[in-house]
Design a protein around this motif. Structure first.
Motif, PDB file in Angstrom:
ATOM      1  N   ASP A 184      61.063  27.685   7.786  1.00  0.00           N
ATOM      2  CA  ASP A 184      60.959  28.706   7.302  1.00  0.00           C
ATOM      3  C   ASP A 184      61.398  30.090   8.248  1.00  0.00           C
ATOM      4  OD1 ASP A 184      58.711  28.807   8.989  1.00  0.00           O
ATOM      5  OD2 ASP A 184      57.059  29.503   7.372  1.00  0.00           O
ATOM      6  N   GLY A 185      61.522  29.688   9.591  1.00  0.00           N
ATOM      7  CA  GLY A 185      61.816  30.522  10.735  1.00  0.00           C
ATOM      8  C   GLY A 185      60.733  31.049  11.225  1.00  0.00           C
ATOM      9  N   ILE A 186      59.281  31.010  10.893  1.00  0.00           N
ATOM     10  CA  ILE A 186      58.360  31.452  11.410  1.00  0.00           C
ATOM     11  C   ILE A 186      57.396  30.284  12.060  1.00  0.00           C
ATOM     12  CG2 ILE A 186      55.842  32.449  10.638  1.00  0.00           C
ATOM     13  CD1 ILE A 186      57.634  33.802   8.100  1.00  0.00           C
ATOM     14  N   HIS A 187      57.335  29.121  11.207  1.00  0.00           N
ATOM     15  CA  HIS A 187      56.300  28.023  12.209  1.00  0.00           C
ATOM     16  C   HIS A 187      57.263  27.311  13.053  1.00  0.00           C
ATOM     17  CE1 HIS A 187      54.268  28.161   8.267  1.00  0.00           C
ATOM     18  NE2 HIS A 187      53.278  27.264   8.857  1.00  0.00           N
ATOM     19  N   ILE A 188      58.722  27.408  13.140  1.00  0.00           N
ATOM     20  CA  ILE A 188      59.488  26.669  14.056  1.00  0.00           C
ATOM     21  C   ILE A 188      60.612  27.512  14.202  1.00  0.00           C
ATOM     22  CG2 ILE A 188      60.857  24.478  14.368  1.00  0.00           C
ATOM     23  CD1 ILE A 188      58.022  23.826  14.014  1.00  0.00           C
ATOM     24  N   HIS A 189      60.765  27.392  15.400  1.00  0.00           N
ATOM     25  CA  HIS A 189      62.172  28.363  16.109  1.00  0.00           C
ATOM     26  C   HIS A 189      63.491  27.818  15.541  1.00  0.00           C
ATOM     27  CE1 HIS A 189      65.247  30.158  18.662  1.00  0.00           C
ATOM     28  NE2 HIS A 189      64.151  31.196  18.963  1.00  0.00           N
ATOM     29  N   PRO A 190      64.229  28.578  15.063  1.00  0.00           N
ATOM     30  CA  PRO A 190      65.638  28.004  14.609  1.00  0.00           C
ATOM     31  C   PRO A 190      66.238  26.880  15.644  1.00  0.00           C
ATOM     32  CG  PRO A 190      65.688  30.211  14.030  1.00  0.00           C
ATOM     33  CD  PRO A 190      64.234  30.100  15.108  1.00  0.00           C
ATOM     34  N   ALA A 191      66.142  27.153  16.906  1.00  0.00           N
ATOM     35  CA  ALA A 191      66.671  26.264  17.838  1.00  0.00           C
ATOM     36  C   ALA A 191      66.018  24.818  17.627  1.00  0.00           C
ATOM     37  CB  ALA A 191      66.775  26.618  19.070  1.00  0.00           C
ATOM     38  N   MET A 192      64.731  24.834  17.245  1.00  0.00           N
ATOM     39  CA  MET A 192      63.969  23.794  17.359  1.00  0.00           C
ATOM     40  C   MET A 192      64.232  22.909  15.921  1.00  0.00           C
ATOM     41  SD  MET A 192      62.529  22.822  20.150  1.00  0.00           S
ATOM     42  CE  MET A 192      61.618  21.607  19.552  1.00  0.00           C
ATOM     43  N   VAL A 193      64.491  23.547  15.063  1.00  0.00           N
ATOM     44  CA  VAL A 193      64.988  23.215  13.676  1.00  0.00           C
ATOM     45  C   VAL A 193      66.077  22.285  13.697  1.00  0.00           C
ATOM     46  CG1 VAL A 193      65.561  23.427  11.235  1.00  0.00           C
ATOM     47  CG2 VAL A 193      63.760  24.860  12.309  1.00  0.00           C
ATOM     48  N   ARG A 194      67.045  22.854  14.467  1.00  0.00           N
ATOM     49  CA  ARG A 194      68.086  22.159  14.914  1.00  0.00           C
ATOM     50  C   ARG A 194      67.884  20.797  15.481  1.00  0.00           C
ATOM     51  NH1 ARG A 194      70.078  27.623  15.607  1.00  0.00           N
ATOM     52  NH2 ARG A 194      70.021  27.269  18.031  1.00  0.00           N
ATOM     53  N   THR A 195      67.280  20.962  16.583  1.00  0.00           N
ATOM     54  CA  THR A 195      66.799  20.022  17.552  1.00  0.00           C
ATOM     55  C   THR A 195      66.292  18.629  16.851  1.00  0.00           C
ATOM     56  OG1 THR A 195      66.753  21.483  19.458  1.00  0.00           O
ATOM     57  CG2 THR A 195      65.501  19.104  19.698  1.00  0.00           C
ATOM     58  N   VAL A 196      65.390  19.072  15.891  1.00  0.00           N
ATOM     59  CA  VAL A 196      64.613  18.223  15.191  1.00  0.00           C
ATOM     60  C   VAL A 196      65.588  17.076  14.355  1.00  0.00           C
ATOM     61  CG1 VAL A 196      63.164  17.407  13.055  1.00  0.00           C
ATOM     62  CG2 VAL A 196      62.455  19.072  15.033  1.00  0.00           C
ATOM     63  N   PHE A 197      66.403  17.867  13.897  1.00  0.00           N
ATOM     64  CA  PHE A 197      67.667  17.082  12.971  1.00  0.00           C
ATOM     65  C   PHE A 197      68.393  16.175  13.972  1.00  0.00           C
ATOM     66  CE2 PHE A 197      66.626  19.727   9.587  1.00  0.00           C
ATOM     67  CZ  PHE A 197      66.650  18.849   8.376  1.00  0.00           C
ATOM     68  N   GLN A 198      68.677  16.855  15.201  1.00  0.00           N
ATOM     69  CA  GLN A 198      69.744  16.146  16.025  1.00  0.00           C
ATOM     70  C   GLN A 198      68.886  14.798  16.543  1.00  0.00           C
ATOM     71  OE1 GLN A 198      70.275  19.353  18.961  1.00  0.00           O
ATOM     72  NE2 GLN A 198      71.953  20.274  17.495  1.00  0.00           N
TER      73      GLN A 198
END
Length: 377
Positions: free
Chosen positions: A245-259
């Motif tokens: 949602d952009g609140i719980h997790i920073h967008p960069a970490m969202v990308r990182t998790v998928f990577q």
């Protein structure tokens, strides 16, 4: 019905030009684009993405209702809201409560399991609590948090008629490893609300846990000398939940998790609570007061209390953050379906599966939703 001219999300997890033929509540044929089926009803999906309906395995509520409410229409309210958004299956998620309260929640849910009622279908329960570490309770009510009690879990499972599909637990608690080894024979078990070390988490996975609840949230941080839950999950978890949602997790970490976890292991979830779809104001979660302002829901002390964002919007934001759309789609459809044993019926567009379908325009806005072959949007 023929859904034609769309870009279909195939079992290979690519978008390709194909038509779908739907008969009754099933997908009966995947055909080349432009195929003439002689179907009387045609849905033109030109320029659109055609996906399986989204599967949310961790959602508390929406549109003013909570799965744990004691009302006549709370589950229908959540179901109808989700269906219109493009979520076609969900697990009603509980909070840390006493066994007596959980009994009432289960009793209210029993008539709704796997029933088509015009909206998203309730596929079971995600039992989030009460077997948690108090210091990582998040928005869970501390007065209800207890050490693992397998007999209690077994009574609840029996009462639910085996509809608990996911049970969450902190693996460092007394008796947790034995609990996991027994519970994992009946449902998926997820690591959650925990202070566990890397070693304690590995023990939980070795005992049968295969899932991690809202990765990074309500657990120790991922550090280079202390990898903790996240480090153990990288090695051993089949699935990790992510709130994008952009609140719980920073967008960069969202990308990182998928990577780092890859396309097959991430499950997007909403963790949505009753404020979802409602204006700014005061709400409740697990019996505690929650303030929601511009999509951020918090307790009085500032603790984040679930989200106010539905799963389809979380998917949109993940794509906006830079996650490839094919990966984000997998994390909202087949991955969560597999994580709780529902993949034979839902989660992908293939012949013989339920015609739970979501059609999105190029800007990812909803053009149409079908549940059990019936168009509801």
């Amino acid at each position: 019905m023929q859904i034609k001219n769309g870009n279909l999300y195939t079992q290979g997890c690519f978008f390709e030009p194909h038509d779908l033929i739907v008969s009754g509540d099933r997908i009966t044929r995947i055909a080349p684009s432009g195929f003439d089926s002689n179907e009387e009803e045609v849905l033109d999906a030109a320029g659109c993405y055609v996906l399986p309906g989204f599967v949310d395995v961790h959602i508390h509520g929406a549109d003013g209702a909570d799965f744990c409410d004691d009302t006549s229409d709370h589950i229908s309210t959540i179901s109808n809201y989700l269906g219109k958004k493009g979520v076609t299956s969900f697990l009603g998620t509980t909070m840390a409560f006493s066994e007596e309260i959980l009994n009432h929640i289960i009793d209210d849910a029993l008539p709704h399991f796997n029933q088509e009622e015009g909206g998203a279908v309730l596929r079971g329960i995600n039992m989030e609590g009460p077997f948690f570490a108090k210091s990582k309770k998040g928005a869970q009510a501390e007065r209800y948090i207890i050490d693992p009690d397998f007999e209690m879990f077994e009574r609840l499972m029996e009462r639910s008629k085996n509809n608990i599909r996911l049970c969450d637990i902190a693996p460092e608690l007394p008796g947790a490893v034995e609990f996991i080894s027994r519970a994992a024979k009946q449902c998926a078990v997820s690591i959650a609300h925990t202070t566990a070390t890397y070693e304690e988490t590995k023990e939980g996975f070795a005992a049968g846990a295969n899932h991690v609840t809202h990765l990074f949230n309500a657990m120790p941080p991922f550090a280079h000398r202390d990898p903790g839950v996240v480090g153990a999950a990288l090695e051993d978890a089949d699935y990790v939940e992510l709130i994008s949602d952009g609140i719980h997790i920073h967008p960069a970490m969202v990308r990182t998790v998928f990577q780092i976890f890859g396309a097959d292991r991430v499950c997007l979830i909403s963790d949505a609570m009753r404020a979802t779809g409602k204006p700014n104001g005061e709400y409740t979660l697990g019996g505690q007061k929650v303030s929601m302002t511009d999509g951020k829901a918090t307790l009085a002390d500032g603790t984040i209390a679930g989200s106010a964002t539905d799963l389809v919007e979380c998917f949109r934001r993940a794509v906006h953050f830079g996650v490839p759309i094919e990966m984000a789609a997998k994390a909202a459809t087949i991955n969560p379906a597999k994580s709780v044993g529902l993949e034979k019926e839902i989660g992908s567009c293939s012949e013989g599966k339920r015609a739970d379908l979501l059609i999105l325009a190029q800007d990812l806005s909803v053009k149409a939703v079908l549940i059990g072959g019936k168009r509801i949007v």
